[in-house]
Every structure is written in C-alpha cells, then in structure tokens.
Write a protein that holds these residues in place. Sequence first.
Motif, PDB file in Angstrom:
ATOM      1  N   PHE A 110      15.448   1.702  -6.986  1.00  0.00           N
ATOM      2  CA  PHE A 110      15.767   0.396  -7.553  1.00  0.00           C
ATOM      3  C   PHE A 110      16.780  -0.351  -6.679  1.00  0.00           C
ATOM      4  N   GLY A 111      16.469  -1.623  -6.387  1.00  0.00           N
ATOM      5  CA  GLY A 111      17.415  -2.466  -5.662  1.00  0.00           C
ATOM      6  C   GLY A 111      17.455  -2.294  -4.165  1.00  0.00           C
ATOM      7  N   ASP A 112      16.646  -1.400  -3.614  1.00  0.00           N
ATOM      8  CA  ASP A 112      16.688  -1.136  -2.176  1.00  0.00           C
ATOM      9  C   ASP A 112      15.776  -2.059  -1.372  1.00  0.00           C
ATOM     10  N   LEU A 113      14.603  -2.363  -1.930  1.00  0.00           N
ATOM     11  CA  LEU A 113      13.593  -3.115  -1.188  1.00  0.00           C
ATOM     12  C   LEU A 113      13.205  -4.392  -1.928  1.00  0.00           C
ATOM     13  N   PHE A 114      13.085  -5.480  -1.170  1.00  0.00           N
ATOM     14  CA  PHE A 114      12.578  -6.738  -1.713  1.00  0.00           C
ATOM     15  C   PHE A 114      11.131  -6.836  -1.264  1.00  0.00           C
ATOM     16  N   VAL A 115      10.208  -6.647  -2.185  1.00  0.00           N
ATOM     17  CA  VAL A 115       8.805  -6.439  -1.816  1.00  0.00           C
ATOM     18  C   VAL A 115       7.909  -7.590  -2.271  1.00  0.00           C
ATOM     19  N   CYS A 116       7.107  -8.095  -1.335  1.00  0.00           N
ATOM     20  CA  CYS A 116       6.043  -9.055  -1.630  1.00  0.00           C
ATOM     21  C   CYS A 116       4.729  -8.387  -1.264  1.00  0.00           C
ATOM     22  N   ARG A 117       3.795  -8.360  -2.209  1.00  0.00           N
ATOM     23  CA  ARG A 117       2.513  -7.714  -1.940  1.00  0.00           C
ATOM     24  C   ARG A 117       1.372  -8.668  -2.264  1.00  0.00           C
ATOM     25  N   VAL A 118       0.428  -8.727  -1.345  1.00  0.00           N
ATOM     26  CA  VAL A 118      -0.731  -9.590  -1.520  1.00  0.00           C
ATOM     27  C   VAL A 118      -1.876  -8.986  -0.704  1.00  0.00           C
ATOM     28  N   ALA A 119      -3.085  -9.099  -1.196  1.00  0.00           N
ATOM     29  CA  ALA A 119      -4.232  -8.532  -0.480  1.00  0.00           C
ATOM     30  C   ALA A 119      -4.274  -9.038   0.956  1.00  0.00           C
ATOM     31  N   GLY A 120      -4.395  -8.109   1.887  1.00  0.00           N
ATOM     32  CA  GLY A 120      -4.443  -8.464   3.297  1.00  0.00           C
ATOM     33  C   GLY A 120      -3.084  -8.756   3.906  1.00  0.00           C
ATOM     34  N   ASN A 121      -1.998  -8.503   3.144  1.00  0.00           N
ATOM     35  CA  ASN A 121      -0.618  -8.763   3.601  1.00  0.00           C
ATOM     36  C   ASN A 121      -0.494 -10.093   4.351  1.00  0.00           C
ATOM     37  N   VAL A 122      -1.050 -11.146   3.752  1.00  0.00           N
ATOM     38  CA  VAL A 122      -1.036 -12.451   4.406  1.00  0.00           C
ATOM     39  C   VAL A 122       0.220 -13.230   4.038  1.00  0.00           C
ATOM     40  N   ALA A 123       0.729 -13.984   5.004  1.00  0.00           N
ATOM     41  CA  ALA A 123       1.945 -14.777   4.806  1.00  0.00           C
ATOM     42  C   ALA A 123       1.566 -16.166   4.313  1.00  0.00           C
TER      43      ALA A 123
END
Length: 237
Positions: A110-123
């Motif tokens: 908890f609190g270690d990683l700021f995670v964004c997840r989306v198919a294909g890891n697209v920005a």
Amino acid sequence: MNLNDKKVNLSRRNSLKFVAGAIGTGILAARVGADVVAPEPAIAQNDLTPDAALKQLMDGNKRFVDRKRQTPNQDFVRITEVAKSQKPFAAILGCADSRFPPEIIFDRGFGDLFVCRVAGNVATPEEIGSLEYGTLVLGAKVLVVIGHERCGAVDATIKGAEVPGQIGSLLAAIKPAVESSKDKTGDRLENACKANVVLQANKLKASPVISKLIAENKLKIVGGYYDLDTGAVNILV
C-alpha cells in the motif's frame, strides 16, 4: 537496618531489574521486527534519487522471481499510515492484463506504487494526466512503462482486427509501434510489444510537466518488458 528496610530495598531492586528487562526486551523486539520488514524505505523521500527508486523496484522484482518475497507494507498498520496521504516512490503505466499485478511482481504494498493500467499500456491523455499528477504532485521518482509478452491488444493491432465500441481507439494508439517494427527480424509480436513500450514512453517524455522533471533530475522514465512465463521484468530503455 531492620527487616522492613531490607524488604523495601529488595522490592526496589526487583523493580529496577524488571524495568531494565522490559526495556531490553523492547529493544530486542524492535530489532527483530526491523529484520522482518523490508530494509529499504517504503515511500519517496526528498533524498531518494530516480536511480535509487528504480533499484528498489527492480530489487522487488528479483525477490518475486527468486520466490523470496518480503511482502512489505501489506498489513493494516500500513493502511493506517497511508490513509491520509501518499508518497509513492514509483509510478507505473502498465497493461490491464490480469496476469500483470504490479504490487505483486515488484513485491510492494500500500502506498508504494502509483499505478495506471490500460489495455496495451497506451499513454492516452487521461493516463498522461494521471502520471503527471503522480510524479509532479505525489513525488514518484521513477516512471516505468511496462508491456508484456503475448499482449492481446498488440496482437489484435497486428492482425487488423475489427473490434466494437471504443476498443479501436486502443489499437489506433498501438498501430505506429506495429508499423515501426514490422521489418525487424525475429518474432513479430514480441518486436511490436517492445516497440509499443518505447512509443508510449516517448509520449510521456513529450509531456511538458514530465520533461521538466526529467531535466531537473527529479524523475527517470524507463521502459520494461514483463515475461509472463518467468515473472521477470527486463528494462528496455
């Protein structure tokens, strides 16, 4: 000295022994507890460099691969610690694939990683905005774009799949990577997956907010490739 005086002295002596023993036991317990907890800092500090943050992340992945997980910051004490604020030391843009849980493969909590997840890891603009927040405001020192082998979104892009709804927007974001890697030797899907990591990392670097942090040596962006078979993350760029 009468008998009553002797009893008082003995009582004081025993009390002092008890207090000393309790203090010693507390110190010992603290030391034992410290040995159980992961040795590195759990949250970002002002003196944590981007390279040090990346090392923490990769050390965690090595523990995961070696089956020596310490599972730090995964108890209710940690939940209380980060309930009112967060200072993640790393930010991640990763694929939404169910076989890629960042906190597990990097052995964090908890609190270690700021995670964004989306198919294909697209920005996408939304992902970029989120990661600008995670780095500029929350203070993450390293931003890792992670793709993985046999990515379904990349495979669908290569095959030119006809897809419903908004799925096509994901494939459109991946298509430049497929085009740039199509003439490379080797496995076409793997080449495209890795090229997509580089493409999305470059999109993030083009952000004025993120590029400023990089120029000031407050942030590092790297690309990684996750092996579904071994659990290992290899740094590409």
